[in-house]
Design a protein around this motif. Structure first.
Motif, PDB file in Angstrom:
ATOM      1  N   GLY A   1      -7.476  13.848  24.065  1.00 25.66           N
ATOM      2  CA  GLY A   1      -8.244  13.627  22.856  1.00 25.66           C
ATOM      3  C   GLY A   1      -9.697  13.297  23.126  1.00 25.66           C
ATOM      4  N   THR A   2     -10.459  13.136  22.025  1.00 22.41           N
ATOM      5  CA  THR A   2     -11.876  12.792  22.131  1.00 22.41           C
ATOM      6  C   THR A   2     -12.070  11.513  22.929  1.00 22.41           C
ATOM      7  OG1 THR A   2     -12.370  13.878  20.033  1.00 22.41           O
ATOM      8  CG2 THR A   2     -13.932  12.216  20.790  1.00 22.41           C
ATOM      9  N   SER A   3     -11.176  10.564  22.749  1.00 24.87           N
ATOM     10  CA  SER A   3     -11.260   9.288  23.463  1.00 24.87           C
ATOM     11  C   SER A   3     -10.848   9.408  24.918  1.00 24.87           C
ATOM     12  CB  SER A   3     -10.358   8.259  22.783  1.00 24.87           C
ATOM     13  OG  SER A   3      -8.988   8.626  22.932  1.00 24.87           O
ATOM     14  N   GLY A   4     -10.336  10.554  25.290  1.00 25.42           N
ATOM     15  CA  GLY A   4      -9.852  10.761  26.644  1.00 25.42           C
ATOM     16  C   GLY A   4      -8.361  10.565  26.792  1.00 25.42           C
ATOM     17  N   ARG A   5      -7.721  10.037  25.759  1.00 28.54           N
ATOM     18  CA  ARG A   5      -6.297   9.713  25.854  1.00 28.54           C
ATOM     19  C   ARG A   5      -5.471  10.955  26.170  1.00 28.54           C
ATOM     20  NH1 ARG A   5      -1.899   9.870  22.225  1.00 28.54           N
ATOM     21  NH2 ARG A   5      -0.240   8.431  22.830  1.00 28.54           N
ATOM     22  N   MET A   6      -4.586  10.824  27.139  1.00 30.67           N
ATOM     23  CA  MET A   6      -3.666  11.896  27.516  1.00 30.67           C
ATOM     24  C   MET A   6      -2.285  11.529  26.984  1.00 30.67           C
ATOM     25  SD  MET A   6      -3.324  14.810  29.160  1.00 30.67           S
ATOM     26  CE  MET A   6      -4.477  15.028  30.515  1.00 30.67           C
ATOM     27  N   PRO A   7      -1.819  12.192  25.925  1.00 27.72           N
ATOM     28  CA  PRO A   7      -0.491  11.860  25.390  1.00 27.72           C
ATOM     29  C   PRO A   7       0.604  12.227  26.394  1.00 27.72           C
ATOM     30  CG  PRO A   7      -1.652  13.443  23.975  1.00 27.72           C
ATOM     31  CD  PRO A   7      -2.455  13.292  25.207  1.00 27.72           C
ATOM     32  N   ALA A   8       1.699  11.474  26.372  1.00 28.68           N
ATOM     33  CA  ALA A   8       2.828  11.761  27.254  1.00 28.68           C
ATOM     34  C   ALA A   8       3.531  13.040  26.807  1.00 28.68           C
ATOM     35  CB  ALA A   8       3.809  10.597  27.259  1.00 28.68           C
ATOM     36  N   VAL A   9       4.134  13.740  27.770  1.00 28.63           N
ATOM     37  CA  VAL A   9       4.834  14.980  27.454  1.00 28.63           C
ATOM     38  C   VAL A   9       5.951  14.739  26.456  1.00 28.63           C
ATOM     39  CG1 VAL A   9       6.311  16.797  28.389  1.00 28.63           C
ATOM     40  CG2 VAL A   9       4.258  16.136  29.610  1.00 28.63           C
TER      41      VAL A   9
ATOM     42  N   VAL B   1      -6.722  22.157  23.687  1.00 26.88           N
ATOM     43  CA  VAL B   1      -6.513  21.701  25.058  1.00 26.88           C
ATOM     44  C   VAL B   1      -7.737  21.975  25.932  1.00 26.88           C
ATOM     45  CG1 VAL B   1      -4.007  21.912  24.984  1.00 26.88           C
ATOM     46  CG2 VAL B   1      -5.383  23.911  25.590  1.00 26.88           C
ATOM     47  N   ASP B   2      -7.751  21.294  27.077  1.00 26.87           N
ATOM     48  CA  ASP B   2      -8.797  21.439  28.081  1.00 26.87           C
ATOM     49  C   ASP B   2      -8.243  22.309  29.205  1.00 26.87           C
ATOM     50  OD1 ASP B   2     -10.384  21.111  30.393  1.00 26.87           O
ATOM     51  OD2 ASP B   2     -11.015  19.118  29.772  1.00 26.87           O
ATOM     52  N   PRO B   3      -8.811  23.500  29.454  1.00 26.39           N
ATOM     53  CA  PRO B   3      -8.212  24.400  30.447  1.00 26.39           C
ATOM     54  C   PRO B   3      -8.224  23.848  31.868  1.00 26.39           C
ATOM     55  CG  PRO B   3     -10.351  25.213  29.752  1.00 26.39           C
ATOM     56  CD  PRO B   3     -10.016  24.086  28.835  1.00 26.39           C
ATOM     57  N   LEU B   4      -9.256  23.068  32.220  1.00 31.29           N
ATOM     58  CA  LEU B   4      -9.271  22.512  33.571  1.00 31.29           C
ATOM     59  C   LEU B   4      -8.174  21.466  33.736  1.00 31.29           C
ATOM     60  CD1 LEU B   4     -10.751  22.706  36.270  1.00 31.29           C
ATOM     61  CD2 LEU B   4     -12.189  20.787  35.529  1.00 31.29           C
ATOM     62  N   ALA B   5      -7.959  20.667  32.698  1.00 28.00           N
ATOM     63  CA  ALA B   5      -6.874  19.679  32.749  1.00 28.00           C
ATOM     64  C   ALA B   5      -5.527  20.360  32.917  1.00 28.00           C
ATOM     65  CB  ALA B   5      -6.891  18.818  31.487  1.00 28.00           C
ATOM     66  N   LEU B   6      -5.377  21.555  32.360  1.00 28.96           N
ATOM     67  CA  LEU B   6      -4.085  22.244  32.415  1.00 28.96           C
ATOM     68  C   LEU B   6      -3.713  22.699  33.819  1.00 28.96           C
ATOM     69  CD1 LEU B   6      -4.162  24.415  29.157  1.00 28.96           C
ATOM     70  CD2 LEU B   6      -2.985  22.255  29.550  1.00 28.96           C
ATOM     71  N   THR B   7      -4.663  22.678  34.743  1.00 31.79           N
ATOM     72  CA  THR B   7      -4.303  23.044  36.114  1.00 31.79           C
ATOM     73  C   THR B   7      -3.489  21.951  36.791  1.00 31.79           C
ATOM     74  OG1 THR B   7      -6.345  22.135  37.080  1.00 31.79           O
ATOM     75  CG2 THR B   7      -6.394  24.438  36.333  1.00 31.79           C
ATOM     76  N   ILE B   8      -3.545  20.714  36.254  1.00 30.52           N
ATOM     77  CA  ILE B   8      -2.764  19.630  36.855  1.00 30.52           C
ATOM     78  C   ILE B   8      -1.901  18.897  35.835  1.00 30.52           C
ATOM     79  CG2 ILE B   8      -4.391  19.290  38.755  1.00 30.52           C
ATOM     80  CD1 ILE B   8      -5.496  16.848  37.284  1.00 30.52           C
ATOM     81  N   SER B   9      -1.953  19.314  34.561  1.00 33.17           N
ATOM     82  CA  SER B   9      -1.135  18.669  33.528  1.00 33.17           C
ATOM     83  C   SER B   9      -0.265  19.707  32.827  1.00 33.17           C
ATOM     84  CB  SER B   9      -2.021  17.942  32.514  1.00 33.17           C
ATOM     85  OG  SER B   9      -2.853  18.854  31.816  1.00 33.17           O
ATOM     86  N   ALA B  10       0.696  19.239  32.062  1.00 32.50           N
ATOM     87  CA  ALA B  10       1.716  20.102  31.469  1.00 32.50           C
ATOM     88  C   ALA B  10       1.113  21.139  30.526  1.00 32.50           C
ATOM     89  CB  ALA B  10       2.742  19.252  30.730  1.00 32.50           C
ATOM     90  N   ALA B  11       1.644  22.339  30.570  1.00 33.35           N
ATOM     91  CA  ALA B  11       1.188  23.425  29.699  1.00 33.35           C
ATOM     92  C   ALA B  11       1.741  23.238  28.293  1.00 33.35           C
ATOM     93  CB  ALA B  11       1.647  24.768  30.257  1.00 33.35           C
ATOM     94  N   PRO B  12       0.941  23.547  27.258  1.00 33.05           N
ATOM     95  CA  PRO B  12       1.414  23.403  25.868  1.00 33.05           C
ATOM     96  C   PRO B  12       2.700  24.176  25.600  1.00 33.05           C
ATOM     97  CG  PRO B  12      -0.943  23.806  25.903  1.00 33.05           C
ATOM     98  CD  PRO B  12      -0.467  23.969  27.316  1.00 33.05           C
ATOM     99  N   GLY B  13       2.829  25.351  26.186  1.00 36.56           N
ATOM    100  CA  GLY B  13       4.051  26.132  25.988  1.00 36.56           C
ATOM    101  C   GLY B  13       5.275  25.445  26.539  1.00 36.56           C
ATOM    102  N   ASP B  14       5.082  24.573  27.525  1.00 33.12           N
ATOM    103  CA  ASP B  14       6.219  23.874  28.130  1.00 33.12           C
ATOM    104  C   ASP B  14       6.750  22.748  27.253  1.00 33.12           C
ATOM    105  OD1 ASP B  14       6.000  25.563  30.267  1.00 33.12           O
ATOM    106  OD2 ASP B  14       4.972  24.129  31.574  1.00 33.12           O
ATOM    107  N   TRP B  15       5.898  22.220  26.372  1.00 35.11           N
ATOM    108  CA  TRP B  15       6.400  21.134  25.500  1.00 35.11           C
ATOM    109  C   TRP B  15       6.582  21.553  24.045  1.00 35.11           C
ATOM    110  CZ3 TRP B  15       2.789  20.243  21.779  1.00 35.11           C
ATOM    111  CH2 TRP B  15       1.426  20.304  22.095  1.00 35.11           C
ATOM    112  N   GLY B  16       6.368  22.847  23.734  1.00 32.65           N
ATOM    113  CA  GLY B  16       6.753  23.320  22.416  1.00 32.65           C
ATOM    114  C   GLY B  16       5.646  23.736  21.477  1.00 32.65           C
TER     115      GLY B  16
ATOM    116  N   ASN C   1      -0.272  10.049  32.520  1.00 33.24           N
ATOM    117  CA  ASN C   1       0.791   9.694  31.578  1.00 33.24           C
ATOM    118  C   ASN C   1       2.035  10.562  31.764  1.00 33.24           C
ATOM    119  OD1 ASN C   1       1.853   8.067  29.616  1.00 33.24           O
ATOM    120  ND2 ASN C   1       0.722   8.997  27.905  1.00 33.24           N
ATOM    121  N   GLY C   2       2.356  10.830  33.026  1.00 32.18           N
ATOM    122  CA  GLY C   2       3.545  11.625  33.307  1.00 32.18           C
ATOM    123  C   GLY C   2       3.412  13.084  32.960  1.00 32.18           C
ATOM    124  N   GLN C   3       2.168  13.559  32.805  1.00 32.53           N
ATOM    125  CA  GLN C   3       1.935  14.954  32.385  1.00 32.53           C
ATOM    126  C   GLN C   3       1.756  15.903  33.554  1.00 32.53           C
ATOM    127  OE1 GLN C   3       0.155  17.048  29.580  1.00 32.53           O
ATOM    128  NE2 GLN C   3      -0.175  15.521  28.016  1.00 32.53           N
TER     129      GLN C   3
END
Length: 961
Positions: free
Chosen positions: A222-230, A251-266, A458-460
């Motif tokens: 999010g804007t605040s930087g918060r990374m929601p849990a998967v 989503v942030d594409p660079l973050a997606l290289t080390i965090s869960a993909a949106p398609g993986d959580w629905g 956050n476990g992502q």
């Protein structure tokens, strides 16, 4: 009125004018003789209705190229980019020099047109399918588009997609942590469509229990930087799907290289911006937005989609897929009003991923995340509180009463931070942040950077693989990438190879002197939300450009925020609707459109909440005034506006334009003059003075921003004074528009500001007389082509005296009926002659619309005319029975080199006729050959590709013989 202002030579107009305009004085005289006029003055006097003639625009005197560049260098130096750590969707990045030099600064990439002719666009189409594959892999969703305009509008487009497939309710639930500019753009769009954006007070799952929403938008991080849990995101997706709502993840594409993909959580749809994949900040744009969708939504995608098909020889080949979704076909029922994409920037982002590969991208992301964790640990050790301890790159730090002091301290060290009220400071770490930068940020807080790390994802953590295709695992050295980029560019036909005579598209010279300044660090590296005192150079440039555009068009105010012509249309129509509301006439929602109007007109009107009513055209291609009067009378009480292109899409200056404006105004409506054809008016006539209330201007046409292979574009909106209070504004920049404005149209306050130095330089180097001369030459070139070809190809529409405006329409329908040769056959055969085809079947099916522009030399115009006359002679050989109707150079065109070297040749014409028609092999020096453009593939089967939709990188085996 003397349209050349009594100036005897081009050189007298300034040194740049003769560089921009192709024909010299002698060639101009020869062309005028062919047209049947004594010169430019007589041509314009006869072609343009006298009532439209306007005084010369009062612009500063024409500058030399050196002076214009020096002035732009001074303006760039007045900007203070600092190290950008403001965040809010814009991040520091590093453009690899091999990409900057071989893509951004290479006319083979930036002067190409939209790949509507796929046989001569295989290079950029491959680059775009790389982009689509990259987006699909990162998001974990199977189908991605080939770029949207920016993140804010991408979210809005995703919501409209969700609405098309749902039809349930009028509410969209929005994450409270969404980017503020995205929320504002969405609110602007939904208001126009009669829908509501509800920002969730608490978590989105709870909000779903109280609101019947057709879509949910979550920002992660999010804007605040918060990374929601998967698990939190998965629960949200499950609840939304239980409620038949579509889940949209920003989503942030660079973050997606080390965090869960949106398609993986629905998630059903993922959107965002690829800016941080090597695309400069550019003070807000241009940047490539992206969208990816789950299976089953691909036919509802907005914008363009590249797919794989086969050519006539069975060779795999790329082309734009599912084009029946586009505006020019579906009009107000199109999936979007977007006509321009962000192709050049999408290519940069894709090549950034190709160059770094999955391991390199992961290293960059890990370094960014580690830097943020180190700063977090240092600030916590100094007693500060973080809003969230789960983040990727952004920290929101509580510093009671000290936020502004800290921001100023960081600025003194050359770093821009974000202030969120008096007590909180935002820090976003980018790829370009150095160890010294991180230390300086900590010192601004009175802390000391150490090696300790705090915070997590956050476990992502990402578990799925991405970018496994060989293209992302091969070209990691500069040598290899340089050669790959050259290989792709060589497959394409761009303006650096020859004329691109596309009607209504104005593909003319994009001079090096105009292009070079966009790379100046002061323009390229500034964050769009940097403090005003650090953007003085941009503010000066923007103000003068807006004033110049107002003077040229005769309007009172201009906003450069719309980052495409379609967005300028929407902004203008929203201003009209807001003006009617301010007068208590909410019911005025009918928009009249000529049947020949650009497809974006109808789509934009629908997006503005208007009802489209079509006005008939006469057989001469003009607006049917009798039908117009009848429609105006019928809708008198609900008439909001008419959208009319001038000169008309038929390529003529209609004599009745002033009467049309009077009819609509008398009924209480407003006149929208589409600026697509402003290259036939600039310096000669002013829409804001002959009856227009609002226009959008295509800076990527008339004002020399290059097409970039399909984008970027810029579509400023110009208005009369009464509509000025309703221009776009922006929640994060009060100076970007009036407080009473309709809201933002684009995510950035000044849209694609980074390429505005191009248009500034163009106007500055031409001056008023030069601008008028350029327009006169554009009209001369079109009339010259029409005069030379009219005996072989009927000219469909003409004005008084048989003259046209800046383009002419060749009517192939009688020839198709007589010879069986289609407009496609002629377009593809032109490739063998070394030309990009004119615009096909618009505005009339079975025709070619030719716009030669003022930049083409007489030799190039003659080469084109010779090719068209030779093709006409080839038709005669078919008619004479020399070549069968189903086996001739036209129906078999284009002819790739693979056919030339094939052992068997079964056609009734020679190989030389196929690939070197009409002596095209002869060079300028006797006995020497000339370079030839070789199409890499034969004619492509579009229907096959739509039936067998493949929109990501195919395996290498697909290209085996």
């Amino acid at each position: 009125m003397a349209f050349t202002q009594g100036v005897s030579t081009l050189q007298d107009l300034g040194p740049f004018v003769s560089r921009h305009i192709g024909p010299d004085e002698q060639e101009t005289a020869a062309m005028s003789e062919v047209v049947g006029v004594s010169g430019l003055d007589e041509l314009i006097a006869r072609a343009v209705p006298a009532a439209l003639h306007a005084d010369l625009p009062q612009l500063p005197g024409a500058r030399t190229e050196q002076d214009a560049q020096a002035t732009l260098a001074l303006l760039a130096a007045q900007n203070n980019p600092c190290r950008a750590m403001i965040g809010l969707g814009y991040h520091g990045t590093i453009t690899p020099p091999v990409i900057r030099r071989n893509v951004v600064e290479n006319p083979g990439w930036y002067t190409a047109y939209t790949p509507y002719q796929p046989e001569i666009s295989q290079g950029r189409l491959e680059a775009l399918i790389n982009f689509q594959t990259m987006v699909a892999d990162l998001t974990g969703l199977p189908v991605a588009g080939s770029s949207l305009l920016d993140e804010g509008t991408a979210v809005a487009e995703a919501i409209m997609l969700a609405r098309r497939i749902s039809r349930k309710g009028e509410v969209v639930l929005i994450d409270a942590d969404i980017l503020p500019q995205t929320l504002a753009v969405v609110q602007t769009r939904l208001r126009a469509m009669g829908m509501t954006a509800v920002v969730a007070d608490g978590d989105l799952v709870t909000a779903l229990q109280t609101h019947e929403a057709f879509a949910v938008v979550v920002q992660a991080p999010g804007t605040s930087g918060r990374m929601p849990a998967v698990e939190e995101l998965r629960t949200l997706a499950e609840k939304a799907h239980d409620n038949a709502a579509t889940v949209i993840a920003a989503v942030d594409p660079l973050a997606l290289t080390i965090s869960a993909a949106p398609g993986d959580w629905g998630a059903d749809i993922a959107v965002g911006s690829m800016q941080r994949f090597g695309v400069p900040l550019f003070y807000g744009g241009p940047h490539a937005g992206f969208i990816a969708v789950r299976q089953g939504l691909e036919r509802n995608l907005p914008g363009r989609l590249v797919g794989l098909s086969v050519d006539a020889d069975g060779t795999p080949a790329y082309r734009l897929a599912l084009q029946t979704r586009e505006q020019h076909i579906r009009r107000e029922k199109a999936t979007s009003n977007i006509c321009t994409a962000q192709v050049l920037l999408a290519v940069v982002a894709a090549m950034y991923a190709v160059y770094h590969g999955p391991q390199g991208l992961t290293r960059i992301a890990t370094s960014v995340h580690t830097g943020a964790r180190r700063v977090a640990a240092a600030l916590e050790a100094a007693g500060y509180t973080l809003a969230h301890r789960s983040f990727f790159d952004t920290l929101l730090v509580t510093a009671p009463g000290r936020a502004e002091v800290i921001r100023l301290a960081a600025r003194e060290s050359g770093i821009h931070l974000r202030v969120d009220g008096p007590d909180r400071v935002g820090i976003s770490i980018g790829e370009d942040a150095t160890e010294a930068d991180l230390a300086a940020v900590c010192r601004a807080f009175g802390a000391e950077l150490g090696e300790q790390e705090a915070g997590d994802l956050n476990g992502q953590e990402r578990t799925s693989s991405f970018l496994t295709h060989p293209v992302f695992n091969t070209y990691h050295s500069e040598t290899e990438l340089m050669r790959y980029l050259r290989t792709l560019a060589d497959r394409d036909f761009a303006l650096d190879r020859g004329m691109i005579p596309l009607g209504s598209c104005t593909v003319k010279l994009n001079s090096a002197a105009e292009m070079e300044p966009i790379s100046y660090p002061g323009f390229a590296n500034l964050h769009p939300f940097a403090p005003a005192e650090d953007a003085e150079g941009y503010r000066t440039l923007l103000s003068s450009l807006e004033d110049w555009l107002a003077e040229i068009t005769g309007y009172d105010r201009v906003s450069v925020q719309p980052n495409a012509g379609s967005q300028g249309e929407l902004a203008g129509l929203l201003a009209i609707r807001a003006w009617h509301r301010s007068r208590g006439e909410e019911q005025r929602t009918v928009c009249l459109l000529p049947s020949s109007a650009h497809g974006t007109n109808a789509a934009s009107a629908a997006m503005a909440g208007m009802k489209v009513v079509v006005i008939k055209s006469t057989e001469e291609g003009t607006i049917d005034l009798a039908d117009l009067r009848a429609k105006v009378d019928k809708h008198r009480d609900t008439l909001a506006a008419i959208m009319v292109t001038y000169p008309s899409t038929a390529g003529v200056y209609e004599e009745t334009i002033t009467e049309l404006c009077e009819l609509v105004h008398e009924a209480g409506g407003q006149v929208y003059v589409d600026g697509a054809n402003l290259n036939a008016l600039a310096g000669i006539a002013k829409p804001g003075r002959f009856g227009g209330d609002v226009s959008h201007l295509n800076l990527h046409k008339t004002f020399c921003i290059p097409h970039g292979g399909g984008g970027p574009g810029v579509g400023p909106v110009a208005v009369r004074a009464h509509l000025a209070p309703f221009l776009p504004n922006h929640p994060l920049a009060a100076e970007a528009g009036p407080a009473s404005g309709v809201g933002p149209i684009s995510a950035a306050p000044w849209g694609s500001a980074g390429i505005l130095p191009i248009s500034w330089a163009y106007i500055a180097m031409l001056g008023g007389p030069g601008l008028r001369r350029a327009t006169a030459h554009a009209v001369l070139a079109a009339n010259y082509v029409a005069a030379r070809l009219r005996e072989a190809y009927p000219i469909l529409f003409t004005g008084p005296g048989g003259l046209v405006a800046h383009e002419c329409i060749l009517d192939l329908r009688p020839l198709t009926k007589q010879y069986g040769v289609s407009v496609d056959d002629v377009a593809k055969r032109l490739i063998d002659y070394g030309f990009h085809a004119p615009t096909m079947s618009f505005p009339v099916s079975g025709t070619l619309m030719v716009e030669p522009t003022e930049s083409e030399s007489l030799a190039e115009l003659d080469r084109f005319c010779a090719a068209m006359l030779s093709i006409r002679a080839e038709m005669d050989r078919i008619a004479a029975g020399e070549w069968p109707a189903d086996d001739n150079p036209l129906c078999n065109a284009p002819h790739p080199i693979s056919r030339l070297v094939a052992e068997e040749w079964t056609h009734p014409y020679s190989r030389a006729t196929a690939v070197y028609p009409a002596g095209q092999h002869l060079g300028p020096i006797e006995g020497m050959g000339t370079d030839k453009y070789w199409p890499p593939v034969a004619r492509i089967d579009n229907a096959y590709g739509d039936r067998n939709l493949i929109c990501s990188c195919p395996p290498p085996e697909a290209f085996e013989d």
